[in-house]
Scaffold this motif. Sequence first.
Motif, PDB file in Angstrom:
ATOM      1  N   VAL A  44       0.866  -1.178   0.000  1.00 54.58           N
ATOM      2  CA  VAL A  44       0.000   0.000   0.000  1.00 54.58           C
ATOM      3  C   VAL A  44       0.904   1.229   0.000  1.00 54.58           C
ATOM      4  N   PHE A  45       0.775   2.065  -1.030  1.00 54.56           N
ATOM      5  CA  PHE A  45       1.505   3.333  -1.050  1.00 54.56           C
ATOM      6  C   PHE A  45       0.614   4.409  -0.443  1.00 54.56           C
ATOM      7  N   LYS A  46       1.229   5.276   0.343  1.00 54.07           N
ATOM      8  CA  LYS A  46       0.479   6.373   0.945  1.00 54.07           C
ATOM      9  C   LYS A  46       1.091   7.677   0.479  1.00 54.07           C
ATOM     10  N   ARG A  47       0.272   8.539  -0.111  1.00 55.60           N
ATOM     11  CA  ARG A  47       0.782   9.842  -0.551  1.00 55.60           C
ATOM     12  C   ARG A  47      -0.305  10.867  -0.267  1.00 55.60           C
ATOM     13  N   ASP A  48       0.044  11.913   0.488  1.00 55.90           N
ATOM     14  CA  ASP A  48      -0.915  12.954   0.873  1.00 55.90           C
ATOM     15  C   ASP A  48      -2.215  12.346   1.409  1.00 55.90           C
ATOM     16  N   VAL A  62      -3.653   0.818  -3.025  1.00 56.29           N
ATOM     17  CA  VAL A  62      -3.337  -0.595  -2.815  1.00 56.29           C
ATOM     18  C   VAL A  62      -2.845  -1.148  -4.151  1.00 56.29           C
ATOM     19  N   VAL A  63      -1.557  -1.415  -4.241  1.00 63.67           N
ATOM     20  CA  VAL A  63      -0.979  -1.878  -5.511  1.00 63.67           C
ATOM     21  C   VAL A  63      -0.972  -3.402  -5.566  1.00 63.67           C
ATOM     22  N   LEU A  64      -0.711  -4.018  -4.431  1.00 61.58           N
ATOM     23  CA  LEU A  64      -0.737  -5.486  -4.372  1.00 61.58           C
ATOM     24  C   LEU A  64      -1.522  -5.893  -3.135  1.00 61.58           C
ATOM     25  N   PRO A 109      -1.793  -4.825 -17.417  1.00 58.17           N
ATOM     26  CA  PRO A 109      -2.077  -3.448 -17.816  1.00 58.17           C
ATOM     27  C   PRO A 109      -1.079  -2.471 -17.189  1.00 58.17           C
ATOM     28  N   SER A 110      -0.872  -1.349 -17.839  1.00 58.65           N
ATOM     29  CA  SER A 110      -0.011  -0.309 -17.301  1.00 58.65           C
ATOM     30  C   SER A 110      -0.554   0.132 -15.947  1.00 58.65           C
ATOM     31  N   GLY A 111       0.321   0.255 -14.962  1.00 59.34           N
ATOM     32  CA  GLY A 111      -0.092   0.666 -13.628  1.00 59.34           C
ATOM     33  C   GLY A 111      -0.637  -0.457 -12.765  1.00 59.34           C
ATOM     34  N   SER A 112      -0.514  -1.701 -13.238  1.00 52.96           N
ATOM     35  CA  SER A 112      -1.087  -2.814 -12.462  1.00 52.96           C
ATOM     36  C   SER A 112      -0.201  -3.197 -11.272  1.00 52.96           C
ATOM     37  N   GLY A 113       1.071  -2.859 -11.320  1.00 47.47           N
ATOM     38  CA  GLY A 113       1.947  -3.163 -10.183  1.00 47.47           C
ATOM     39  C   GLY A 113       3.158  -4.017 -10.539  1.00 47.47           C
ATOM     40  N   LYS A 114       3.494  -4.126 -11.832  1.00 43.70           N
ATOM     41  CA  LYS A 114       4.597  -4.995 -12.264  1.00 43.70           C
ATOM     42  C   LYS A 114       5.958  -4.503 -11.733  1.00 43.70           C
ATOM     43  N   THR A 115       6.213  -3.213 -11.924  1.00 38.11           N
ATOM     44  CA  THR A 115       7.478  -2.661 -11.425  1.00 38.11           C
ATOM     45  C   THR A 115       7.547  -2.774  -9.909  1.00 38.11           C
ATOM     46  N   THR A 116       6.423  -2.564  -9.258  1.00 33.37           N
ATOM     47  CA  THR A 116       6.378  -2.688  -7.794  1.00 33.37           C
ATOM     48  C   THR A 116       6.764  -4.107  -7.366  1.00 33.37           C
ATOM     49  N   ILE A 117       6.273  -5.107  -8.079  1.00 31.82           N
ATOM     50  CA  ILE A 117       6.635  -6.502  -7.749  1.00 31.82           C
ATOM     51  C   ILE A 117       8.150  -6.686  -7.874  1.00 31.82           C
ATOM     52  N   LYS A 129      -5.731  -5.725 -13.626  1.00 30.06           N
ATOM     53  CA  LYS A 129      -5.418  -4.338 -13.264  1.00 30.06           C
ATOM     54  C   LYS A 129      -5.204  -4.268 -11.756  1.00 30.06           C
ATOM     55  N   ARG A 130      -4.718  -3.104 -11.287  1.00 31.90           N
ATOM     56  CA  ARG A 130      -4.375  -2.903  -9.882  1.00 31.90           C
ATOM     57  C   ARG A 130      -5.567  -3.132  -8.949  1.00 31.90           C
ATOM     58  N   PRO A 131      -5.399  -3.744  -7.790  1.00 28.62           N
ATOM     59  CA  PRO A 131      -4.204  -4.441  -7.325  1.00 28.62           C
ATOM     60  C   PRO A 131      -3.973  -5.734  -8.108  1.00 28.62           C
TER      61      PRO A 131
HETATM   62  N1  LIG Z   1       6.365   5.334  -4.665  1.00 24.37           N
HETATM   63  C1  LIG Z   1       5.078   5.345  -5.003  1.00 24.37           C
HETATM   64  N2  LIG Z   1       4.167   6.123  -4.338  1.00 24.37           N
HETATM   65  C2  LIG Z   1       2.866   6.126  -4.655  1.00 24.37           C
HETATM   66  N3  LIG Z   1       2.331   5.377  -5.642  1.00 24.37           N
HETATM   67  C3  LIG Z   1       3.169   4.586  -6.345  1.00 24.37           C
HETATM   68  C4  LIG Z   1       4.573   4.521  -6.071  1.00 24.37           C
HETATM   69  N4  LIG Z   1       5.142   3.634  -6.930  1.00 24.37           N
HETATM   70  C5  LIG Z   1       4.138   3.179  -7.705  1.00 24.37           C
HETATM   71  N5  LIG Z   1       2.970   3.736  -7.356  1.00 24.37           N
HETATM   72  C6  LIG Z   1       1.662   3.464  -7.969  1.00 24.37           C
HETATM   73  O1  LIG Z   1       1.475   2.057  -7.989  1.00 24.37           O
HETATM   74  C7  LIG Z   1       0.785   1.654  -9.159  1.00 24.37           C
HETATM   75  C8  LIG Z   1       1.560   0.547  -9.841  1.00 24.37           C
HETATM   76  O2  LIG Z   1       2.768   1.066 -10.340  1.00 24.37           O
HETATM   77  P1  LIG Z   1       3.828   0.176 -11.107  1.00 24.37           P
HETATM   78  O3  LIG Z   1       4.228  -0.960 -10.243  1.00 24.37           O
HETATM   79  O4  LIG Z   1       4.896   1.098 -11.559  1.00 24.37           O
HETATM   80  O5  LIG Z   1       2.961  -0.365 -12.342  1.00 24.37           O
HETATM   81  P2  LIG Z   1       3.419  -1.039 -13.722  1.00 24.37           P
HETATM   82  O6  LIG Z   1       4.885  -1.282 -13.660  1.00 24.37           O
HETATM   83  O7  LIG Z   1       2.606  -2.296 -13.813  1.00 24.37           O
HETATM   84  O8  LIG Z   1       3.018  -0.085 -14.809  1.00 24.37           O
HETATM   85  C9  LIG Z   1       0.592   2.893 -10.010  1.00 24.37           C
HETATM   86  O9  LIG Z   1      -0.723   3.355  -9.820  1.00 24.37           O
HETATM   87  C10 LIG Z   1       1.591   3.875  -9.430  1.00 24.37           C
HETATM   88  O10 LIG Z   1       1.138   5.184  -9.578  1.00 24.37           O
END
Ligand SMILES: Nc1ncnc2c1ncn2[C@@H]1O[C@H](COP(=O)(O)OP(=O)(O)O)[C@@H](O)[C@H]1O
Length: 272
Positions: free
Chosen positions: A31-35, A40-42, A60-68, A229-231
């Motif tokens: 879970v990312f927290k901003r402001d 919830v990404v995963l 899909p773009s923004g689904s959480g692949k890079t986060t994984i 898609k996300r999560p």
């Molecule tokens: N450091 C962060 N703070 C807040 N939100 C984030 C952060 N990193 C990623 N996200 C959010 O998490 C979601 C998944 O991102 P990401 O893993 O980059 O997706 P993908 O690689 O599948 O396109 C996106 O909605 C992105 O905006």
Amino acid sequence: MSQENSEDHTWRESSASCTDSHICIKDLTKVFKRDDVETVVLEGFSLDVKKGELITLVGPSGSGKTTILRLIAGLIQPTSGGVLMDGELRTSPGADRGMVFQDFALFPWRSVRKNVEFGLEIAGVPKEERRARAEKYIKLAGLEKFIDARVHELSGGMKQRVGIARALVGHPDVILMDEPFGALDAQTRNIMQVQLLNILDKTDQTIIFVTHSVDEAVFLSDRIVVLTKRPAKIKEVIEIPWPRPRDRATPEFTALRKRILTELEEENVMEN
Ligand SMILES: Nc1ncnc2c1ncn2[C@@H]1O[C@H](COP(=O)(O)OP(=O)(O)O)[C@@H](O)[C@H]1O
Ligand SMILES: [Mg+2]
């Protein structure tokens, strides 16, 4: 017991099944927290990766692949759950996990040799060994003629071969590749895919590969994990037993590509 502790407890019990797998991604929640806004990404994402496997994540773009990938690399911490390698929890970056990035992340003014040696230098590997290992992987990447060239002089495809050599030279258990060929033109991209397979043939390296391209995933993978898609949840896992190199023109190749594209379209439609 607080909620966080009880979640932790559940995870520890369920992680028992991880002892036999090479890489075990277990119940990852992020879970990312901003402001004050929570994303919830995963949510309880689990996946086993076998030794020597090339596994691809498409979604899909923004689904959480890079986060994984960043969680596996230990660059960020999970909200709950964890990543185990050969049964041991990993919570910070380590030499057992190498990364290859879309934008190369190389030192442009340093030579190919210096870029490939960099991680070994940091790890305190003696100079002679460093040189020998770097030369071996630079050769494997087909860059021996460019060993003393500065990276900024190279083409995109060559830069990414430096990135791959740099990841391999550390002898990691797994290489995490985040859309490594995404910045390359279509023709260079196809050449790079073949070259990656040639290199892997000689190393039996485990790879977790993220791509936008379904075509690339079908061409490369032992297994494709299609994400929602996300999560991100696992929509489908597809084993591809076909020999390599694969012919994109065969009906099976085309049919599988179409099937995965349809699955991804379903996810994008749901988002609108
Ligand atoms: N450091 C962060 N703070 C807040 N939100 C984030 C952060 N990193 C990623 N996200 C959010 O998490 C979601 C998944 O991102 P990401 O893993 O980059 O997706 P993908 O690689 O599948 O396109 C996106 O909605 C992105 O905006
Ligand atoms: Mg990404």
